[in-house]
Design a protein around this motif. Structure first.
Motif, mmCIF file in Angstrom:
data_model
loop_
_atom_site.group_PDB
_atom_site.id
_atom_site.type_symbol
_atom_site.label_atom_id
_atom_site.label_comp_id
_atom_site.label_asym_id
_atom_site.label_seq_id
_atom_site.Cartn_x
_atom_site.Cartn_y
_atom_site.Cartn_z
ATOM 1 N N GLU A 1 0.818 -1.097 -0.037
ATOM 2 C CA GLU A 1 -0.020 0.032 0.147
ATOM 3 C C GLU A 1 0.820 1.212 0.027
ATOM 4 O OE1 GLU A 1 -3.441 2.213 2.981
ATOM 5 O OE2 GLU A 1 -3.281 0.048 2.745
ATOM 6 N N VAL A 2 0.598 2.128 -0.725
ATOM 7 C CA VAL A 2 1.116 3.619 -0.726
ATOM 8 C C VAL A 2 0.258 4.820 -0.849
ATOM 9 C CG1 VAL A 2 2.871 2.302 -2.247
ATOM 10 C CG2 VAL A 2 1.136 3.763 -3.448
ATOM 11 N N ASP A 3 0.659 5.947 -0.212
ATOM 12 C CA ASP A 3 0.068 7.167 -0.512
ATOM 13 C C ASP A 3 0.797 7.994 -1.502
ATOM 14 O OD1 ASP A 3 -1.380 6.592 1.883
ATOM 15 O OD2 ASP A 3 -0.035 7.649 3.213
ATOM 16 N N CYS A 4 0.240 8.462 -2.378
ATOM 17 C CA CYS A 4 0.446 9.341 -3.474
ATOM 18 C C CYS A 4 -0.065 10.640 -3.044
ATOM 19 C CB CYS A 4 -0.120 8.966 -4.700
ATOM 20 S SG CYS A 4 0.391 7.002 -5.464
ATOM 21 N N ASP A 5 0.853 11.659 -2.685
ATOM 22 C CA ASP A 5 0.497 12.900 -2.728
ATOM 23 C C ASP A 5 0.748 13.866 -3.821
ATOM 24 O OD1 ASP A 5 -0.169 12.872 0.254
ATOM 25 O OD2 ASP A 5 1.826 12.217 0.673
ATOM 26 N N LEU A 6 -0.445 14.369 -4.326
ATOM 27 C CA LEU A 6 -0.319 15.139 -5.675
ATOM 28 C C LEU A 6 -0.775 16.529 -5.557
ATOM 29 C CD1 LEU A 6 -2.376 12.435 -7.661
ATOM 30 C CD2 LEU A 6 0.061 12.580 -7.557
ATOM 31 N N VAL B 1 1.265 18.921 -11.044
ATOM 32 C CA VAL B 1 2.636 19.629 -11.025
ATOM 33 C C VAL B 1 3.508 19.185 -10.018
ATOM 34 C CG1 VAL B 1 1.580 21.701 -12.139
ATOM 35 C CG2 VAL B 1 1.510 21.227 -9.466
ATOM 36 N N TYR B 2 3.068 18.285 -9.267
ATOM 37 C CA TYR B 2 3.952 17.381 -8.144
ATOM 38 C C TYR B 2 3.263 16.157 -7.755
ATOM 39 C CZ TYR B 2 5.869 16.357 -3.602
ATOM 40 O OH TYR B 2 6.553 15.651 -2.543
ATOM 41 N N GLY B 3 4.126 15.114 -7.505
ATOM 42 C CA GLY B 3 3.730 14.057 -6.954
ATOM 43 C C GLY B 3 4.722 13.346 -6.251
ATOM 44 N N ALA B 4 4.503 12.495 -5.263
ATOM 45 C CA ALA B 4 5.459 11.440 -4.645
ATOM 46 C C ALA B 4 4.862 10.482 -4.119
ATOM 47 C CB ALA B 4 6.407 12.271 -3.569
ATOM 48 N N ILE B 5 5.705 9.391 -3.776
ATOM 49 C CA ILE B 5 5.121 8.107 -3.392
ATOM 50 C C ILE B 5 5.598 8.209 -1.597
ATOM 51 C CG2 ILE B 5 5.030 5.633 -3.217
ATOM 52 C CD1 ILE B 5 4.484 5.721 -6.074
ATOM 53 N N THR B 6 4.953 7.573 -0.842
ATOM 54 C CA THR B 6 5.304 7.221 0.383
ATOM 55 C C THR B 6 4.762 5.814 0.695
ATOM 56 O OG1 THR B 6 5.186 9.398 1.439
ATOM 57 C CG2 THR B 6 4.989 7.728 3.079
ATOM 58 N N ASP B 7 5.619 5.057 1.069
ATOM 59 C CA ASP B 7 5.532 3.517 1.306
ATOM 60 C C ASP B 7 4.563 3.559 2.576
ATOM 61 O OD1 ASP B 7 6.605 2.465 -1.226
ATOM 62 O OD2 ASP B 7 8.445 2.359 -0.058
ATOM 63 N N ASN B 8 3.344 2.632 2.523
ATOM 64 C CA ASN B 8 2.763 2.181 3.842
ATOM 65 C C ASN B 8 3.078 1.017 4.235
ATOM 66 O OD1 ASN B 8 1.373 4.624 4.219
ATOM 67 N ND2 ASN B 8 -0.253 4.168 2.875
ATOM 68 N N TRP B 9 3.360 0.666 5.574
ATOM 69 C CA TRP B 9 3.700 -0.702 6.093
ATOM 70 C C TRP B 9 2.285 -1.292 6.198
ATOM 71 C CZ3 TRP B 9 7.928 0.702 9.999
ATOM 72 C CH2 TRP B 9 9.099 1.218 9.439
ATOM 73 N N PRO B 10 2.528 -2.645 6.399
ATOM 74 C CA PRO B 10 1.589 -3.538 6.456
ATOM 75 C C PRO B 10 0.635 -3.224 7.800
ATOM 76 C CG PRO B 10 3.422 -4.950 6.145
ATOM 77 C CD PRO B 10 3.860 -3.776 6.373
#
Length: 625
Positions: A413-418, A426-435
């Motif tokens: 699972e990830v969070d994509c902040d846009l 104009v911006y996007g990055a992924i943060t990994d979510n742990w189980p």
């Protein structure tokens, strides 16, 4: 390239099979590398390139115009005005969903009488409800929307923007940002509700940028303290109990503000329950914003799935469940494992995994019970507690108690902040979510930058971007939750606001992008092109420890020794001594404390957090009785 052992561990199981090549991967992604820094840096994570081979030196904080990054924290503080407690909630509702609540504001939200005197009203008048949201008018037609936009005069900020060189002010550079900040300074921005006092940093950032902030909130809101301190320019009390008139009274209040402070530049909110109201007020007054239709569809998980399917985007099998009679039909259509969840609402309350039809029926009954006892505290959904109280919850007035069953999504699972500007990412990055802690999907930890392989990151970000566009959103900050499953990227949900908890800190620490600042720019109609670090400024991991046993916690002093360790950004409790805690065997686990660590390499940060978790859980064995 094969998935790393670490990323496989974060996914909670065996590595997912590599997906077949998507058209975007074959032709090259449509995502702009200057806006999506994690895509380029994924080559370093994958070991394909070195940092030096990225082609540019790492930006330092000063080079991005950032002198320092202050970690703001997520827990509210006790707020008093002239010795009188203001309407608030003592611990962050987005980071804590279980456990007993005994504060006056919660007692009021349950209909109990408080022994404390409040300055003007019952605290029940301080919270938006589903009844209010349901009473809101429909969105305007395109023709009426254009008329509303054409009817308002230019504000001083917009007049200044019109005089500037379009290319210069839209430049992704420090010079361009300086021009945009010049336009934003002095802008009149309206915030619809303030949320809990842990969101104080939003208003402090707005003040730092020279924004003249106006906040519409309940009559006893803690935010009136910010008016007294000069952080916001005006607090406008709104009684939310007179449901049918809330929209008209807010509209009149804003017209009064406009006559006193001048033309409004924007209307926004950082609170989930206020997004429908904010979108309609902005539209009615001809100000920048997203349509009510887009907002309403994003907040309805079933509607989101239908729109995704029509857009040709990958969509999990799903089915509405209104009564017990629908359970068998849902089981046959969706299959197992499956997840049952409320169609609308917030947090993980009412989200349960089911492995067979018997499990699903049991989960349906449990969710109905849990949602009937859930409470709204400072505008957020928290789980009820049967202990010591016969009172039911108040969430029924805030969320629709309709449920949906959909297929269980395996994988990471990830969070994509846009950030969007005029329909363009104009911006996007992924943060990994742990189980998460199943079957309740309670959050544990996260890390940024992502350690997922580059092809997976590209597919996840493309799905997130296309989902936001399919829903019809045009501008602002979005928190999109996805999973990379054994069948590829899949959407969980689109949140049409900035994420809570550590989300703002994470993006600022790692990529130098302040989601608060950029969202204010977007809502004021100013071009959004944040300067972005080519490689991570910091590499971080954060973790929220779930109770491993039930009982009362005796002390939280065990966190003291961690705070002075190198790279520890915070180690703070989310419960107070004496709090009744629950482990997963007794229901939704209680969040006990939260940790954040930065290190030169994200894998090292993860290792440090895991070590801290082990030590803390060992100590908690004797501290919870």
């Amino acid at each position: 390239m094969k998935k790393s052992a670490l990323s496989a561990a974060l996914a909670g199981g065996a590595p997912a099979p590599a997906p077949s090549t998507t058209p975007s991967q074959a032709k090259g992604t449509f995502l702009d590398p200057s806006a999506f820094p994690c895509i380029e840096y994924a080559d370093v994570i994958d070991g394909v390139k070195t940092v030096e081979e990225l082609g540019a030196a790492a930006e330092q904080l000063g080079q991005l115009g950032i002198v320092d990054v202050a970690i703001v924290g997520s827990a509210p503080t006790n707020v008093l005005l002239d010795g009188v407690p203001l309407a608030d909630y003592p611990l962050n509702p987005f980071r804590r969903r279980a456990g007993a609540e005994t504060t006056p504001d919660v007692a009021a939200s349950m209909g109990a009488k408080s022994s404390l005197a409040f300055p003007s009203s019952s605290l029940s008048s301080n919270f938006l409800s589903q009844a209010v949201i349901g009473s809101l008018p429909k969105g305007l037609t395109n023709e009426d929307r254009v008329k509303a936009m054409q009817s308002i005069p230019l504000s001083p900020s917009q007049a200044l923007l019109k005089e500037m060189n379009v290319d210069a002010v839209s430049s992704r550079s420090l010079g361009g940002r300086s021009m945009r900040r010049q336009v934003l300074r002095g802008a009149v921005m309206v915030f619809v509700t303030a949320g809990y006092s842990g969101k104080r940093f939003i208003f402090e950032k707005a003040k730092e940028l020279g924004v003249r902030s106006v906040v519409l909130d309940g009559p006893d809101s803690w935010v009136q303290l910010l008016e007294k301190e000069g952080i916001i320019e005006k607090f406008v009390p709104i009684d939310f109990t007179d449901v049918e008139t809330v929209f008209d009274r807010c509209l009149q209040a804003l017209r009064d503000v406009r006559s006193r402070l001048g033309v409004l530049d924007g209307i926004t909110t950082f609170c989930e329950m206020a997004v429908p109201l904010a979108s309609r007020l902005a539209e009615k007054l001809g100000l920048p914003g997203n349509t009510p239709e887009a907002v309403d569809n994003a907040r309805d998980k079933h509607a989101t799935r239908e729109i995704m399917a029509r857009a040709g985007l990958p969509t999990p099998r799903h089915c509405k469940v209104v009564s017990e009679a629908d359970v068998a039909k849902a089981a046959a259509h969706v299959g197992f494992p499956a997840v049952i969840k409320p169609i609308s609402g917030a947090a993980s309350i009412g989200v349960i995994r089911a492995n067979n039809e018997e499990d699903l029926l049991r989960a349906f009954k449990k969710v109905q019970h849990d949602m009937s006892r859930a409470r709204i505290v400072a505008g957020a959904l928290v789980e009820g507690d049967d202990e010591g109280s016969d009172a039911g919850g108040n969430a029924g007035g805030w969320i629709h108690l309709e449920l949906m069953v959909e297929e269980y999504l395996d994988g990471a699972e990830v969070d994509c902040d846009l950030i969007f500007d005029n329909g363009r990412p104009v911006y996007g990055a992924i943060t990994d979510n742990w189980p998460t802690v199943e079957p309740y999907f309670n959050e544990t930890g996260s890390n940024c930058p992502s350690v997922l392989p580059k092809p997976q990151q590209v597919e996840l970000l493309e799905l997130a971007v296309r989902s936001v566009q399919a829903l019809g959103f045009k501008l602002g900050v979005f928190h999109v939750e996805c999973k990379f499953t054994s069948r590829g990227a899949r959407l969980i949900e689109v949140n049409c606001r900035m994420g809570g908890g550590p989300v703002r800190d994470t993006n600022l620490l790692v990529w130098g992008v302040d989601l608060v600042e950029e969202h204010l720019m977007a809502c004021a109609g100013i071009p959004v092109r944040p300067p972005v670090a080519r490689r991570p400024l910091k590499q971080m991991a954060e973790y929220t420890i779930n109770a491993q046993k039930s009982g009362h916690i005796k002390s939280v002093d065990f966190l003291d020794r961690f705070r002075s360790l190198p790279g520890v950004m915070y180690a703070r409790p989310l419960v107070e001594p004496g709090t009744r805690c629950h482990c997963v065997a007794d229901g939704l686990p209680t969040w006990l404390c939260e940790l954040m660590v930065v290190r030169p390499d994200v894998r090292e940060a993860i290792g440090v957090i895991k070590g801290m978790e082990t030590e803390i859980n060992q100590e908690l064995e004797t501290l919870i009785e």
